[in-house]
Design a protein around this motif. Structure first.
Motif, mmCIF file in Angstrom:
data_model
loop_
_atom_site.group_PDB
_atom_site.id
_atom_site.type_symbol
_atom_site.label_atom_id
_atom_site.label_comp_id
_atom_site.label_asym_id
_atom_site.label_seq_id
_atom_site.Cartn_x
_atom_site.Cartn_y
_atom_site.Cartn_z
ATOM 1 N N ALA A 121 0.827 -1.208 0.000
ATOM 2 C CA ALA A 121 0.000 0.000 0.000
ATOM 3 C C ALA A 121 0.864 1.263 0.000
ATOM 4 C CB ALA A 121 -0.925 -0.006 1.212
ATOM 5 N N VAL A 122 1.894 1.294 0.837
ATOM 6 C CA VAL A 122 2.760 2.474 0.902
ATOM 7 C C VAL A 122 3.533 2.644 -0.401
ATOM 8 C CG1 VAL A 122 4.701 3.555 2.100
ATOM 9 C CG2 VAL A 122 2.938 2.362 3.418
ATOM 10 N N GLY A 123 4.011 1.547 -0.966
ATOM 11 C CA GLY A 123 4.732 1.625 -2.231
ATOM 12 C C GLY A 123 3.867 2.148 -3.359
ATOM 13 N N ARG A 124 2.629 1.652 -3.453
ATOM 14 C CA ARG A 124 1.730 2.102 -4.520
ATOM 15 C C ARG A 124 1.320 3.551 -4.319
ATOM 16 N NH1 ARG A 124 2.707 0.402 -8.823
ATOM 17 N NH2 ARG A 124 0.711 1.216 -9.586
ATOM 18 N N ALA A 125 1.075 3.944 -3.072
ATOM 19 C CA ALA A 125 0.691 5.330 -2.800
ATOM 20 C C ALA A 125 1.832 6.279 -3.145
ATOM 21 C CB ALA A 125 0.296 5.485 -1.332
ATOM 22 N N ALA A 126 3.059 5.911 -2.786
ATOM 23 C CA ALA A 126 4.214 6.749 -3.107
ATOM 24 C C ALA A 126 4.392 6.869 -4.617
ATOM 25 C CB ALA A 126 5.472 6.175 -2.475
ATOM 26 N N CYS A 127 4.199 5.775 -5.334
ATOM 27 C CA CYS A 127 4.287 5.812 -6.796
ATOM 28 C C CYS A 127 3.223 6.734 -7.371
ATOM 29 C CB CYS A 127 4.143 4.403 -7.344
ATOM 30 S SG CYS A 127 4.191 4.291 -9.148
ATOM 31 N N ALA A 128 1.998 6.623 -6.861
ATOM 32 C CA ALA A 128 0.890 7.444 -7.370
ATOM 33 C C ALA A 128 1.129 8.928 -7.142
ATOM 34 C CB ALA A 128 -0.413 7.016 -6.699
ATOM 35 N N GLN A 129 1.821 9.264 -6.061
ATOM 36 C CA GLN A 129 2.092 10.665 -5.747
ATOM 37 C C GLN A 129 3.478 11.114 -6.216
ATOM 38 O OE1 GLN A 129 -0.263 12.761 -4.351
ATOM 39 N NE2 GLN A 129 -1.565 10.976 -4.733
ATOM 40 N N ALA A 130 4.166 10.256 -6.971
ATOM 41 C CA ALA A 130 5.498 10.562 -7.508
ATOM 42 C C ALA A 130 6.489 10.936 -6.409
ATOM 43 C CB ALA A 130 5.415 11.676 -8.552
ATOM 44 N N ILE A 131 6.414 10.232 -5.294
ATOM 45 C CA ILE A 131 7.335 10.442 -4.189
ATOM 46 C C ILE A 131 8.549 9.539 -4.385
ATOM 47 C CG2 ILE A 131 7.629 10.216 -1.682
ATOM 48 C CD1 ILE A 131 4.660 10.821 -1.392
ATOM 49 N N PRO A 132 9.754 10.054 -4.253
ATOM 50 C CA PRO A 132 10.957 9.237 -4.500
ATOM 51 C C PRO A 132 10.975 7.957 -3.671
ATOM 52 C CG PRO A 132 11.554 11.552 -4.307
ATOM 53 C CD PRO A 132 10.105 11.455 -3.942
ATOM 54 N N LEU A 133 11.362 6.873 -4.316
ATOM 55 C CA LEU A 133 11.331 5.562 -3.674
ATOM 56 C C LEU A 133 12.274 5.470 -2.485
ATOM 57 C CD1 LEU A 133 10.558 2.588 -3.464
ATOM 58 C CD2 LEU A 133 12.208 2.095 -5.292
ATOM 59 N N GLU A 134 13.513 5.900 -2.649
ATOM 60 C CA GLU A 134 14.474 5.742 -1.551
ATOM 61 C C GLU A 134 14.058 6.551 -0.322
ATOM 62 O OE1 GLU A 134 19.240 6.248 -0.671
ATOM 63 O OE2 GLU A 134 18.598 5.696 -2.701
ATOM 64 N N LEU A 135 13.527 7.738 -0.534
ATOM 65 C CA LEU A 135 13.022 8.544 0.573
ATOM 66 C C LEU A 135 11.870 7.819 1.275
ATOM 67 C CD1 LEU A 135 12.902 11.210 2.191
ATOM 68 C CD2 LEU A 135 11.346 12.081 0.414
ATOM 69 N N THR A 136 10.981 7.240 0.483
ATOM 70 C CA THR A 136 9.869 6.476 1.046
ATOM 71 C C THR A 136 10.381 5.316 1.887
ATOM 72 O OG1 THR A 136 8.511 7.022 -0.889
ATOM 73 C CG2 THR A 136 7.761 5.203 0.496
ATOM 74 N N ALA A 137 11.365 4.601 1.364
ATOM 75 C CA ALA A 137 11.918 3.452 2.072
ATOM 76 C C ALA A 137 12.568 3.867 3.391
ATOM 77 C CB ALA A 137 12.942 2.735 1.184
ATOM 78 N N GLN A 138 13.320 4.960 3.373
ATOM 79 C CA GLN A 138 13.974 5.427 4.599
ATOM 80 C C GLN A 138 12.942 5.784 5.666
ATOM 81 O OE1 GLN A 138 16.791 8.605 4.023
ATOM 82 N NE2 GLN A 138 17.839 7.564 2.343
ATOM 83 N N MET A 139 11.916 6.507 5.274
ATOM 84 C CA MET A 139 10.934 6.965 6.258
ATOM 85 C C MET A 139 10.046 5.826 6.733
ATOM 86 S SD MET A 139 10.118 10.884 5.089
ATOM 87 C CE MET A 139 9.321 11.213 6.661
#
Length: 213
Positions: A121-139
Motif C-alpha cells: 500500500a505504501v509503495g503504490r501510494a508513493a508511486c501514485a504521488q510521484a514520491i521518491p522511492l528511496e526517501l519512502t523506504a527510509q521513512m
C-alpha cells in the motif's frame, strides 16, 4: 517537490495516521515477556537485526517491488507479501494496517489503492504521488523502528530518552538498509530473524497481552 514528498510521508507514517500501528508489537511483547529483552542494549540488538535481516528489510523489498510494478501485476506482489508472513499475527498486522492505510489515502488523496498489505500500500501510494522511492523506504523503516521502540519503552520499561537515543543511533543503519533493499527483487526476500518469528507465533497463545501482535 522534495518538501512536499517529505511532508506527505511524514503524515502517512506518523503515529497519528489511522493505521493503528500503536496496537502492534511485531512479536516484541513476547520477547519482553520471556526475558529475551530486558534492557536498551537487548532492544538495540533485536531491532537492528529486524531492520537489516528481518521484517524491516523484507518490507522494503516488497514496497519497492510494488512501487515499480505494473498496475495489473500489483496483486502478485501483494500475494507474495501475504505468503511471506511468518505467522498468523504477522499476516494480521500487515493486512489490517494496509487496509486502514488504503482507506485513508484513497479518501484524502483520491487514489484507488483498494486493499493491500501495508508495504504494498505504501509503495503504490508513493508511486501514485510521484514520491521518491528511496526517501519512502527510509521513512518507512524509520517509522517501523520507532514503533518497536515505542512499544519497548512501555513494556520493558525504558526511559523516553533512552528510546529516542536508540532511534537516533539507528539512523545510519536505516539509511543504508533502505539504499540497498530498494534494489533487491522479490526473489531476494529472506529473513534470518527466527527468534522474532517464533516470538510472533508464541504471542498468538500468550495468556496476558497488551498488543495485538
Amino acid at each position: 517537490m522534495t518538501t512536499d514528498a517529505i511532508l506527505t510521508l511524514t503524515q502517512w507514517l506518523s503515529p497519528g495516521f489511522p493505521v493503528g500501528a500503536f496496537a502492534y508489537s511485531h512479536g516484541l511483547e513476547t520477547a519482553i515477556e520471556t526475558g529475551a529483552i530486558t534492557s536498551v542494549d537487548d532492544l538495540e540488538t533485536w531491532v537492528t537485526d529486524l531492520i537489516s535481516q528481518g521484517g524491516g528489510r523484507s518490507d522494503i523489498i516488497i514496497l519497492s517491488s510494488a512501487y515499480h510494478a505494473d498496475p495489473h501485476a500489483v496483486h502478485q506482489v501483494d500475494e507474495t507479501a501475504r505468503a511471506f508472513a511468518a505467522s498468523a499475527e504477522r499476516l494480521l498486522e500487515t493486512e489490517q494496517q494496509g487496509a486502514a492505510f488504503c482507506r485513508t489515502v484513497d479518501a484524502v488523496w483520491g487514489t484507488e489503492l483498494g486493499a493491500c498489505t501495508y508495504p504494498v500500500a505504501v509503495g503504490r501510494a508513493a508511486c501514485a504521488q510521484a514520491i521518491p522511492l528511496e526517501l519512502t523506504a527510509q521513512m518507512y523503516l524509520h517509522a517501523f523502528a520507532a514503533n518497536l521502540i515505542s512499544a519497548a519503552v512501555r513494556l520493558v520499561p525504558l526511559g523516553q530518552t533512552e528510546g529516542q537515543a536508540l532511534l537516533a543511533k539507528l539512523a545510519p543503519l536505516i539509511r543504508a538498509t533502505a539504499k540497498t533493499a530498494v534494489s533487491d527483487q522479490l526473489n531476494d526476500l529472506h529473513s534470518h530473524c527466527f527468534a522474532a518469528d517464533i516470538a510472533a507465533m508464541q504471542h498468538e497463545v500468550q495468556y496476558s497481552k497488551v498488543f495485538r501482535t
